[in-house]
Design a protein around this motif. Structure first.
Motif, PDB file in Angstrom:
ATOM      1  N   ASN A  73      48.008 -78.401  32.343  1.00  0.00           N
ATOM      2  CA  ASN A  73      48.350 -77.259  33.178  1.00  0.00           C
ATOM      3  C   ASN A  73      49.327 -77.679  34.261  1.00  0.00           C
ATOM      4  O   ASN A  73      49.600 -78.872  34.425  1.00  0.00           O
ATOM      5  N   GLU A  74      49.825 -76.690  34.983  1.00  0.00           N
ATOM      6  CA  GLU A  74      50.748 -76.973  36.087  1.00  0.00           C
ATOM      7  C   GLU A  74      50.134 -77.982  37.032  1.00  0.00           C
ATOM      8  O   GLU A  74      48.930 -77.946  37.286  1.00  0.00           O
ATOM      9  N   GLY A  75      50.962 -78.879  37.557  1.00  0.00           N
ATOM     10  CA  GLY A  75      50.418 -79.897  38.449  1.00  0.00           C
ATOM     11  C   GLY A  75      50.053 -81.168  37.700  1.00  0.00           C
ATOM     12  O   GLY A  75      49.587 -82.125  38.301  1.00  0.00           O
ATOM     13  N   GLY A  76      50.208 -81.161  36.365  1.00  0.00           N
ATOM     14  CA  GLY A  76      50.016 -82.375  35.579  1.00  0.00           C
ATOM     15  C   GLY A  76      48.597 -82.574  35.077  1.00  0.00           C
ATOM     16  O   GLY A  76      47.755 -81.691  35.181  1.00  0.00           O
ATOM     17  N   ALA A  77      48.381 -83.770  34.517  1.00  0.00           N
ATOM     18  CA  ALA A  77      47.112 -84.066  33.842  1.00  0.00           C
ATOM     19  C   ALA A  77      45.967 -84.157  34.843  1.00  0.00           C
ATOM     20  O   ALA A  77      46.090 -84.787  35.889  1.00  0.00           O
ATOM     21  N   ARG A  78      44.853 -83.527  34.498  1.00  0.00           N
ATOM     22  CA  ARG A  78      43.639 -83.617  35.315  1.00  0.00           C
ATOM     23  C   ARG A  78      42.432 -83.730  34.394  1.00  0.00           C
ATOM     24  O   ARG A  78      42.466 -83.234  33.265  1.00  0.00           O
ATOM     25  N   VAL A  79      41.384 -84.342  34.906  1.00  0.00           N
ATOM     26  CA  VAL A  79      40.115 -84.324  34.167  1.00  0.00           C
ATOM     27  C   VAL A  79      39.007 -83.818  35.082  1.00  0.00           C
ATOM     28  O   VAL A  79      39.052 -84.004  36.298  1.00  0.00           O
ATOM     29  N   VAL A  80      38.042 -83.174  34.441  1.00  0.00           N
ATOM     30  CA  VAL A  80      36.799 -82.818  35.121  1.00  0.00           C
ATOM     31  C   VAL A  80      35.750 -83.791  34.601  1.00  0.00           C
ATOM     32  O   VAL A  80      35.655 -84.014  33.391  1.00  0.00           O
ATOM     33  N   ILE A  81      34.997 -84.407  35.505  1.00  0.00           N
ATOM     34  CA  ILE A  81      33.914 -85.291  35.084  1.00  0.00           C
ATOM     35  C   ILE A  81      32.614 -84.678  35.586  1.00  0.00           C
ATOM     36  O   ILE A  81      32.513 -84.319  36.766  1.00  0.00           O
ATOM     37  N   GLU A  82      31.654 -84.505  34.660  1.00  0.00           N
ATOM     38  CA  GLU A  82      30.444 -83.788  35.084  1.00  0.00           C
ATOM     39  C   GLU A  82      29.180 -84.398  34.499  1.00  0.00           C
ATOM     40  O   GLU A  82      29.214 -85.194  33.561  1.00  0.00           O
ATOM     41  N   GLU A  83      28.071 -83.978  35.057  1.00  0.00           N
ATOM     42  CA  GLU A  83      26.763 -84.469  34.603  1.00  0.00           C
ATOM     43  C   GLU A  83      26.464 -83.931  33.205  1.00  0.00           C
ATOM     44  O   GLU A  83      26.921 -82.849  32.828  1.00  0.00           O
ATOM     45  N   VAL A  84      25.686 -84.677  32.471  1.00  0.00           N
ATOM     46  CA  VAL A  84      25.247 -84.244  31.143  1.00  0.00           C
ATOM     47  C   VAL A  84      24.095 -83.257  31.302  1.00  0.00           C
ATOM     48  O   VAL A  84      23.156 -83.506  32.052  1.00  0.00           O
ATOM     49  N   LEU A  85      24.195 -82.151  30.590  1.00  0.00           N
ATOM     50  CA  LEU A  85      23.111 -81.168  30.589  1.00  0.00           C
ATOM     51  C   LEU A  85      22.362 -81.292  29.278  1.00  0.00           C
ATOM     52  O   LEU A  85      22.964 -81.588  28.237  1.00  0.00           O
ATOM     53  N   THR A  86      21.061 -81.036  29.312  1.00  0.00           N
ATOM     54  CA  THR A  86      20.305 -81.075  28.067  1.00  0.00           C
ATOM     55  C   THR A  86      19.606 -79.741  27.871  1.00  0.00           C
ATOM     56  O   THR A  86      19.402 -78.985  28.822  1.00  0.00           O
ATOM     57  N   GLY A  87      19.255 -79.466  26.633  1.00  0.00           N
ATOM     58  CA  GLY A  87      18.628 -78.198  26.307  1.00  0.00           C
ATOM     59  C   GLY A  87      19.207 -77.683  25.023  1.00  0.00           C
ATOM     60  O   GLY A  87      19.734 -78.447  24.220  1.00  0.00           O
ATOM     61  N   GLU A  88      19.136 -76.375  24.829  1.00  0.00           N
ATOM     62  CA  GLU A  88      19.679 -75.771  23.623  1.00  0.00           C
ATOM     63  C   GLU A  88      20.871 -74.882  23.988  1.00  0.00           C
ATOM     64  O   GLU A  88      20.800 -74.110  24.936  1.00  0.00           O
ATOM     65  N   GLU A  89      21.940 -75.001  23.208  1.00  0.00           N
ATOM     66  CA  GLU A  89      23.150 -74.212  23.497  1.00  0.00           C
ATOM     67  C   GLU A  89      23.095 -72.850  22.826  1.00  0.00           C
ATOM     68  O   GLU A  89      22.578 -72.714  21.721  1.00  0.00           O
ATOM     69  N   ALA A  90      23.649 -71.850  23.482  1.00  0.00           N
ATOM     70  CA  ALA A  90      23.831 -70.547  22.837  1.00  0.00           C
ATOM     71  C   ALA A  90      25.175 -69.980  23.259  1.00  0.00           C
ATOM     72  O   ALA A  90      25.714 -70.339  24.307  1.00  0.00           O
ATOM     73  N   SER A  91      25.697 -69.122  22.414  1.00  0.00           N
ATOM     74  CA  SER A  91      26.981 -68.470  22.693  1.00  0.00           C
ATOM     75  C   SER A  91      26.689 -67.073  23.200  1.00  0.00           C
ATOM     76  O   SER A  91      26.101 -66.270  22.476  1.00  0.00           O
ATOM     77  N   PHE A  92      27.059 -66.791  24.427  1.00  0.00           N
ATOM     78  CA  PHE A  92      26.768 -65.474  25.011  1.00  0.00           C
ATOM     79  C   PHE A  92      28.097 -64.750  25.174  1.00  0.00           C
ATOM     80  O   PHE A  92      28.914 -65.120  26.008  1.00  0.00           O
ATOM     81  N   ILE A  93      28.320 -63.739  24.353  1.00  0.00           N
ATOM     82  CA  ILE A  93      29.649 -63.119  24.302  1.00  0.00           C
ATOM     83  C   ILE A  93      29.555 -61.649  24.707  1.00  0.00           C
ATOM     84  O   ILE A  93      28.692 -60.922  24.208  1.00  0.00           O
ATOM     85  N   VAL A  94      30.420 -61.247  25.615  1.00  0.00           N
ATOM     86  CA  VAL A  94      30.433 -59.858  26.083  1.00  0.00           C
ATOM     87  C   VAL A  94      31.849 -59.292  26.007  1.00  0.00           C
ATOM     88  O   VAL A  94      32.821 -60.031  25.873  1.00  0.00           O
ATOM     89  N   LEU A  95      31.919 -57.962  26.111  1.00  0.00           N
ATOM     90  CA  LEU A  95      33.191 -57.264  26.232  1.00  0.00           C
ATOM     91  C   LEU A  95      33.320 -56.810  27.675  1.00  0.00           C
ATOM     92  O   LEU A  95      32.336 -56.338  28.254  1.00  0.00           O
ATOM     93  N   CYS A  96      34.520 -56.913  28.250  1.00  0.00           N
ATOM     94  CA  CYS A  96      34.734 -56.423  29.611  1.00  0.00           C
ATOM     95  C   CYS A  96      35.952 -55.517  29.622  1.00  0.00           C
ATOM     96  O   CYS A  96      36.974 -55.854  29.021  1.00  0.00           O
TER      97      CYS A  96
END
Ligand code: AMP
Ligand code: GLY
Length: 428
Positions: A180-203
């Motif tokens: 993106n603008e401003g060049g290369a960046r990374v986000v570093i974050e904690e690991v989350l555990t559990g079960e993933e789901a896809s929650f999809i809505v219309l707006c």
């Protein structure tokens, strides 16, 4: 009336297939489409991908409604371009699409609006990023800021892996991330555990309507092993999203996001997909936002949608989603992705596909990476097909989908044998 679907994957085949069920539509175009949309006599492929070329074509053809499938045209501003010329289109503007196209944007947005997500820091300086990993230790998650076609996230089990991921993303850019603008960046974050789901809505900018729940299978191999992929199969509904989790997801994630975007001056229109991590206590955190529908989640979701998608899309682009009630088939839909030999790293292309069955009341083979050449269907991408079936239970839908998948011939095809296993465990 003529409509256009932008994109050429399995998701777009499913959206176009559903739109084409509206008797009032005279034509459903797909740009650029794939082998499956080429085969369907109700659909027509248009070989365009450039945003301005698409807009000019849509004006010339008097397209009444355009639905955007993938993130790339959204991040390139296709919605802004169409709207600037008075064309009706469903999707977020370029600014709103940053919820997906910039991890740094979406993480800062969630922090600002109190939307639950993993603890994180953003870095453009690699020395600072490495020092952070040293301080926090592994496991830890490294995410590229820009769009990376599903390859921008590394869940590092060791500090060594995290250091390599940082160098890949910040220094080498071997992952094909568009910065993106401003060049290369990374986000570093904690690991989350559990079960993933896809929650999809219309707006529609103000009103929000949830689609049926779904769950994807991100890993290549049975038992959720092997590398991450774009998704190897999905089903709907997802039992992990209980009515309570559903209410929490709306209250804690979706509504604050839509209101937050509005109050930040970037009203959100389009599909909004929150990737959720649900912990065993029923707590929810947001892994990511996508500004589009999921692929392959769309395929089973569209199999279950009974309401005319054209009507839904017209309401969603007209600010009247509050007037629409979605009706769903009560059965389970389950889709198995057949991927090419070598996927995800190095998918082989050009293999002939035979044995493709006809659509039936309860089965449909959606195409993704395919092309039609002289009447023959050839593979042309990593995820090739999504074999989808509807049945009264997860088990029955799974059986039906695999019966159909076993008829299809694709040399070197890879597909999981356990799509739906989490839902089955829940029912056992
Ligand atoms: P994302 O594109 O951010 O959803 O990441 C892709 C996949 O990486 C997700 O579907 C998760 O399986 C995994 N992932 C991302 N962030 C995390 C996290 N903080 N903890 C554990 N897994 C994660
Ligand atoms: N299936 C996950 C995604 O579409 O991002």
């Amino acid at each position: 009336m003529k409509v256009l679907v932008i994109g050429g994957g399995g998701r777009e085949h499913a959206l176009a297939w559903k739109l084409a069920q509206s008797p009032r539509l005279q034509a459903v175009y797909v740009a650029p489409g794939n082998g499956g949309t080429a085969l369907d006599p109700r659909l027509e492929n248009i070989p365009l991908t450039d945003v301005v070329a698409l807009r000019k074509w849509a004006q010339q053809e008097k397209i009444v409604l355009t639905v955007v499938g993938p993130e790339a045209p959204l991040a390139a501003g296709v919605v802004d371009e169409f709207r600037a010329h008075g064309l009706r289109i469903f999707g977020p503007t370029r600014a709103a699409a940053q919820l997906e196209s910039s991890k740094a944007f979406s993480k800062a947005f969630m922090k600002r609006h109190g939307i639950p997500t993993a603890q994180y820091e953003t870095f453009s300086d690699s020395a600072a990023a490495h020092a952070y990993v040293e301080r926090m230790g592994a496991p830890i998650v490294v995410k590229a800021d820009g769009l990376a076609a599903g390859k921008g996230v590394v869940v590092a089990m060791t500090a060594q892996e995290a250091h390599e991921a940082i160098d890949f993303m910040l220094l080498d850019n071997k992952l094909g991330v568009s910065h993106n603008e401003g060049g290369a960046r990374v986000v570093i974050e904690e690991v989350l555990t559990g079960e993933e789901a896809s929650f999809i809505v219309l707006c529609d900018g103000r009103n929000v309507t949830a689609l049926a729940t779904s769950q994807d299978h991100k890993r290549l191999l049975d038992g959720d092993l092997g590398p991450n992929t774009g998704g190897m199969g999905a089903y709907s509904p997802a039992p992990v999203v209980t009515p309570e989790i559903h209410a929490r997801a709306m209250r804690e994630v979706i509504l604050p996001t839509v209101r937050g975007m509005e109050s930040d001056g970037i009203p959100y229109t389009g599909f909004l997909y929150a990737g959720l991590m649900i912990d065993p206590q029923g707590g929810i955190k947001t892994l990511e936002f996508n500004c589009r529908m999921g692929d392959p989640e769309t395929q089973p979701i569209m199999m279950r949608l009974k309401t005319e998608l054209f009507d839904v899309m017209m309401a969603a682009t007209g600010g009247t989603l509050d007037k629409v009630e979605l009706e769903w088939d009560r059965r389970t839909a389950l889709g198995v992705v057949m991927a090419a030999h070598g996927y995800p790293l190095n998918p082989r292309k050009g293999d002939a596909i035979t044995g493709l069955p006809r659509e039936t009341e309860d089965t449909m083979v959606f195409h993704a990476g395919t092309v039609q050449r002289e009447g023959i269907i050839l593979s042309s991408g990593g995820r090739v097909l999504c074999v989808t079936a509807l049945a009264d239970s997860v088990k029955a839908a799974q059986q039906r989908a695999y019966e159909v998948a076993d008829q299809v011939r694709l040399d070197g095809a890879q597909f999981r044998r356990d799509i739906g296993h989490r839902a089955l465990r829940g029912q056992a």
